[in-house]
Design an enzyme around this catalytic site. Sequence first.
Site, mmCIF file in Angstrom:
data_model
loop_
_atom_site.group_PDB
_atom_site.id
_atom_site.type_symbol
_atom_site.label_atom_id
_atom_site.label_comp_id
_atom_site.label_asym_id
_atom_site.label_seq_id
_atom_site.Cartn_x
_atom_site.Cartn_y
_atom_site.Cartn_z
ATOM 1 N N HIS A 43 -3.461 7.251 2.410
ATOM 2 C CA HIS A 43 -3.830 5.927 1.907
ATOM 3 C C HIS A 43 -5.221 5.606 2.442
ATOM 4 C CE1 HIS A 43 -4.024 1.800 0.928
ATOM 5 N NE2 HIS A 43 -3.785 1.356 2.152
ATOM 6 N N ASN A 48 -10.038 -0.083 -0.381
ATOM 7 C CA ASN A 48 -8.578 -0.015 -0.290
ATOM 8 C C ASN A 48 -7.990 -0.546 -1.602
ATOM 9 O OD1 ASN A 48 -5.864 -0.409 0.181
ATOM 10 N ND2 ASN A 48 -6.126 -1.368 2.198
ATOM 11 N N CYS A 67 0.817 -1.229 0.000
ATOM 12 C CA CYS A 67 0.000 0.000 0.000
ATOM 13 C C CYS A 67 0.847 1.275 0.000
ATOM 14 C CB CYS A 67 -0.940 0.015 1.192
ATOM 15 S SG CYS A 67 -2.081 -1.373 1.164
HETATM 16 N N1 ACO Z 1 -18.568 -8.510 8.736
HETATM 17 C C1 ACO Z 1 -19.049 -8.724 9.973
HETATM 18 N N2 ACO Z 1 -18.257 -9.052 11.015
HETATM 19 C C2 ACO Z 1 -16.936 -9.161 10.793
HETATM 20 C C3 ACO Z 1 -16.370 -8.947 9.499
HETATM 21 C C4 ACO Z 1 -17.250 -8.616 8.454
HETATM 22 N N3 ACO Z 1 -16.833 -8.383 7.200
HETATM 23 N N4 ACO Z 1 -15.034 -9.108 9.568
HETATM 24 C C5 ACO Z 1 -14.755 -9.412 10.846
HETATM 25 N N5 ACO Z 1 -15.890 -9.451 11.580
HETATM 26 C C6 ACO Z 1 -16.037 -9.730 13.008
HETATM 27 C C7 ACO Z 1 -14.862 -10.506 13.567
HETATM 28 O O1 ACO Z 1 -15.011 -11.888 13.315
HETATM 29 C C8 ACO Z 1 -14.935 -10.135 15.031
HETATM 30 O O2 ACO Z 1 -15.911 -10.930 15.620
HETATM 31 P P1 ACO Z 1 -15.720 -11.504 17.140
HETATM 32 O O3 ACO Z 1 -15.627 -10.292 17.998
HETATM 33 O O4 ACO Z 1 -16.940 -12.310 17.346
HETATM 34 O O5 ACO Z 1 -14.444 -12.290 17.077
HETATM 35 C C9 ACO Z 1 -15.439 -8.703 15.035
HETATM 36 O O6 ACO Z 1 -16.019 -8.495 13.735
HETATM 37 C C10 ACO Z 1 -14.350 -7.661 15.270
HETATM 38 O O7 ACO Z 1 -13.239 -7.960 14.415
HETATM 39 P P2 ACO Z 1 -11.945 -7.052 14.394
HETATM 40 O O8 ACO Z 1 -10.974 -7.625 13.429
HETATM 41 O O9 ACO Z 1 -11.477 -6.816 15.806
HETATM 42 O O10 ACO Z 1 -12.560 -5.685 13.824
HETATM 43 P P3 ACO Z 1 -11.903 -4.277 13.671
HETATM 44 O O11 ACO Z 1 -12.709 -3.250 14.329
HETATM 45 O O12 ACO Z 1 -10.427 -4.297 13.988
HETATM 46 O O13 ACO Z 1 -12.046 -4.000 12.099
HETATM 47 C C11 ACO Z 1 -10.645 -4.041 10.119
HETATM 48 C C12 ACO Z 1 -11.428 -4.862 11.164
HETATM 49 C C13 ACO Z 1 -11.627 -3.181 9.371
HETATM 50 C C14 ACO Z 1 -9.924 -5.006 9.191
HETATM 51 C C15 ACO Z 1 -9.615 -3.118 10.834
HETATM 52 O O14 ACO Z 1 -8.917 -3.850 11.798
HETATM 53 C C16 ACO Z 1 -8.614 -2.475 9.896
HETATM 54 O O15 ACO Z 1 -8.934 -1.615 9.113
HETATM 55 N N6 ACO Z 1 -7.309 -2.868 10.008
HETATM 56 C C17 ACO Z 1 -6.214 -2.220 9.266
HETATM 57 C C18 ACO Z 1 -6.200 -2.586 7.811
HETATM 58 C C19 ACO Z 1 -5.025 -1.933 7.142
HETATM 59 O O16 ACO Z 1 -4.805 -0.742 7.264
HETATM 60 N N7 ACO Z 1 -4.179 -2.714 6.472
HETATM 61 C C20 ACO Z 1 -2.953 -2.166 5.891
HETATM 62 C C21 ACO Z 1 -3.090 -1.848 4.492
HETATM 63 S S1 ACO Z 1 -3.605 -3.246 3.533
HETATM 64 C C22 ACO Z 1 -2.240 -3.825 2.689
HETATM 65 O O17 ACO Z 1 -1.137 -3.439 2.857
HETATM 66 C C23 ACO Z 1 -2.498 -4.911 1.651
#
Ligand code: ACO
Length: 322
Positions: free
Chosen positions: A249, A279, A113
Amino acid sequence: MIYARITGTGGYLPEKILTNADLERMVETDDAWIRERTGIQQRHIVGENESTVDLAEIAARRAMEVAGVEGKDLDLIIVATTTPDLVFPSTACLLQHRLGANGCAAFDVQAVCTGFVYALGVAEKFIRAGGTKRALVIGAETLSRIVDWTDRTTCVLFGDGAGAVVLEASEEAGILSVHLHADGAHSDLLSVPCGVSKNRALCEQGGVFIQMKGNEVFKVAVNTLGRIVDETLEAAGLEKADIDWLVPHQANTRIIAATAKKLGLPMERVVLTVAKHGNTSAASVPLALDVAVRDGRIQRGDRLLLEAFGGGFTWGSALIRY
Ligand code: ACO
């Protein structure tokens, strides 16, 4: 003093749109969860017969048209991508031939990214060193090809697209500084764990897919981007109030809001495209830049802070007098 100045921007998003409602029919998720946790409402997906170079070419031609530059005028092409058409030739070489820029230097940069910010930093150094007068820098991705469409924790996040800039040598200020970093200690948190030289059997059996421990990546991203804001301002001797636009980003509105808060910038001064683009990895920063240039928000003379964080981990920023 020679600067690298942006003289044209371009972007391209493939036609097909995948909405959160579409995803509700594919995996156990819901629109409200996706919007609340990420800010994403829809993303664009490449057609079956389209590939990264196709997206890159359209974005590049749009940027070149604005700059009034033809293929034969280019000295350098850098394509930032994690999803190249082929192992080789590089996507930059494939693109170079299409643009009729045969003969100039052309290569790909892989920093996930942060790829576009890395590529911008490399091109800027070529121009400042002399010799290179015109460079085309592109971020282009078909991330949908490495998404596991049965994994709700990742498939709701990513989209396809391309963004491009033409950089030209100029005595007028342009790119003021670029700050690039990486920490290879965290490949377990975010990776595609198979490739050409390792774990090939895994690829053949399971496919080539992004794996991410999202919440752990989230914490590192927020902290790291906060630090790079300080580093960039300090290096330039600027105050927070000197920044006109944040062009981040586009991974997650919550990460972007945290960086804006760190800068003391209201969200109206932040270019946000994540809702409509998702993204798009290396394409996200140049796509956002192009949107805000074309709709007239970003004006000549504005000070921009571009930043990105991604797999590697890699992260970086660019301070620009537009
Ligand atoms: N729909 C519904 N529920 C979901 C989904 C979904 N699509 N995905 C996960 N959940 C659930 C999980 O299973 C979890 O359930 P549980 O509590 O029963 O275990 C709950 O939602 C919370 O999951 P988290 O992973 O803790 O959710 P979070 O608030 O952290 O959001 C996200 C997830 C959006 C991925 C966030 O963590 C994020 O944006 N992370 C950073 C991503 C990023 O910047 N990556 C770098 C760039 S990408 C690259 O380089 C290729």
